[in-house]
Design an enzyme around this catalytic site. Structure first.
Site, PDB file in Angstrom:
ATOM      1  N   ASP A   1     -23.689 -13.208 -10.852  1.00 57.89           N
ATOM      2  CA  ASP A   1     -22.981 -13.579  -9.625  1.00 57.89           C
ATOM      3  C   ASP A   1     -23.923 -13.659  -8.433  1.00 57.89           C
ATOM      4  OD1 ASP A   1     -20.713 -12.552 -11.438  1.00 57.89           O
ATOM      5  OD2 ASP A   1     -19.752 -13.624  -9.784  1.00 57.89           O
TER       6      ASP A   1
ATOM      7  N   ASN B   1     -23.747  -8.768 -12.040  1.00 59.57           N
ATOM      8  CA  ASN B   1     -22.867  -9.517 -12.938  1.00 59.57           C
ATOM      9  C   ASN B   1     -21.678  -8.622 -13.268  1.00 59.57           C
ATOM     10  OD1 ASN B   1     -22.280 -11.923 -14.473  1.00 59.57           O
ATOM     11  ND2 ASN B   1     -22.661 -10.730 -16.302  1.00 59.57           N
TER      12      ASN B   1
END
Ligand code: MRU
Length: 370
Positions: free
Chosen positions: A245, A255
């Site tokens: 992310d 993440n």
């Protein structure tokens, strides 16, 4: 890119009925039970959809952020206000703010050039389509680079890959990120098994990744997150592939919660831990993992299996971070559309971004308050 061919998963499309433009999302909270559309006619509806994870995954958040600005512009809402609300809907994926700022910058540039509001709205829409096209293209390239890397790391073929969360077509409309690499292995006939972590508490693995794996005809097995350790111990995992992310300048990877324990397991068992993410997820402006804001979500997602189905005593407190941060030293490689960085270092990441001609996630910076 919003208007794909008929066989593609309709993750998102822009429509212009007589009542005014709308953004139509595939409601990912309804999968795998049903493929239902969620129609956004305004920005609050889209912000709600982002928060509820009807639409999700870092690249797609950037895409919908940009379309959200286009929607606000096309419907005559306050574009700056819309941009602020959209960018603030979820904090961790850097793509969301970048996508929003790109469309906002395109809109404001058009106005500054003397365009009418309608033409400026068209420019914002064109920019949203460009963001979408780029993420789809990046997915294809990441699939190729990631598969080349796996072949190099694991020359035997017949791979058993473990993945976490959902990183496929549902996060871009294209091949996705980590799942793009899995798809490339599958197309080459070299995917022996895809191990799919269910990904508690919102089950993006079992609901979404397994749905995609089944559609693509892969051999896959869903496992509870806490079964991963026994799989490694049994020698059943050749590599872990996950998305991201946000990747900080020092290579720390935010993440989906549960990624960090997989990286620790992978290191202990001498298994590659590969992160696959577009350059739009690399955030050179965030120095390290400590600078990444991790979204904290409501405890009910942990204490209830579904609304009204409790799995903890009434009033139980719950710890529910949506993401964790894996330090660079545990990451074998970061694969982007411009190639891979391995070992993962600040210098290696910065060089890759500079070679690719991007300052990664800085596009349109400053436009939010312009
Ligand atoms: O909370 P979500 O479902 O939006 O989280 C998504 C992930 O953590 C993905 O692994 C990440 O966005 C990378 S996918 C491209």
């Amino acid at each position: 890119m919003a208007d794909h061919d008929a066989n593609a998963v309709p993750v998102l499309r822009w429509e212009e009925p007589p009542e005014g433009p709308v953004l139509v999302l595939l409601d990912q909270t309804r999968l795998p039970q049903e493929e239902s559309a969620y129609v956004c006619t305004d920005v609050p509806a889209l912000v709600g959809a982002i928060r509820e994870l009807k639409v999700r995954g870092a690249p797609l958040l950037g895409v919908v952020g940009a379309y959200g600005v286009a929607l606000a512009a096309a419907r005559g809402y306050d574009v700056q206000d819309a941009a602020e609300h959209l960018a603030g809907a979820r904090p961790t994926a850097v793509n969301l703010g970048t996508g929003v700022r790109r469309a906002q910058a395109a809109y404001q540039r058009a106005l500054a050039d003397g365009a009418q509001a309608e033409q400026a709205a068209a420019r914002a829409l064109a920019e949203a389509r460009a963001v979408h096209r780029e993420e789809v293209a990046a997915g294809t390239a990441m699939g190729e680079h990631g598969w080349a890397l796996l072949r190099e790391l694991l020359p035997g073929g017949g791979l058993r890959l473990l993945t976490h969360c959902n990183t496929g077509t549902l996060v871009s409309g294209g091949d996705g990120t980590a799942l793009a690499v899995v798809k490339a292995a599958h197309r080459a006939g070299e995917l022996r098994r895809l191990w799919v972590d269910e990904t508690r508490p919102l089950l993006q693995g079992s609901r979404l990744t397994a749905w995609e794996a089944a559609r693509d005809g892969m051999a896959y097995t869903v496992l509870p997150d806490n079964a991963a350790g026994s799989l490694f111990a049994a020698g059943e995992v050749d590599a872990v592939v996950v998305g991201a992310d946000r990747i900080a300048a020092d290579g720390s990877v935010a993440n989906k919660i549960g990624s960090y324990p997989l990286a620790v397991l992978a290191r202990y068992h001498h298994v590659p831990f590969v992160v696959v993410a577009p350059l739009s997820t690399v955030d050179l402006r965030t120095a390290d993992g400590a600078g990444i804001e991790v979204e904290q979500r409501g405890g009910h997602e942990v204490t209830e299996l579904a609304p009204g189905v409790p799995v903890a005593p009434l009033g139980a407190q719950a710890y529910n971070p949506a993401f964790d941060v894996t330090p660079a030293e545990l990451v074998t490689a970061v694969v982007t559309e411009a190639g891979a960085v391995s070992p993962v270092t600040a210098t290696g990441l910065a060089e890759l971004c500079s070679r690719a001609g991007t300052t990664a996630s800085s596009t349109g910076d400053g436009m939010m308050n312009a």
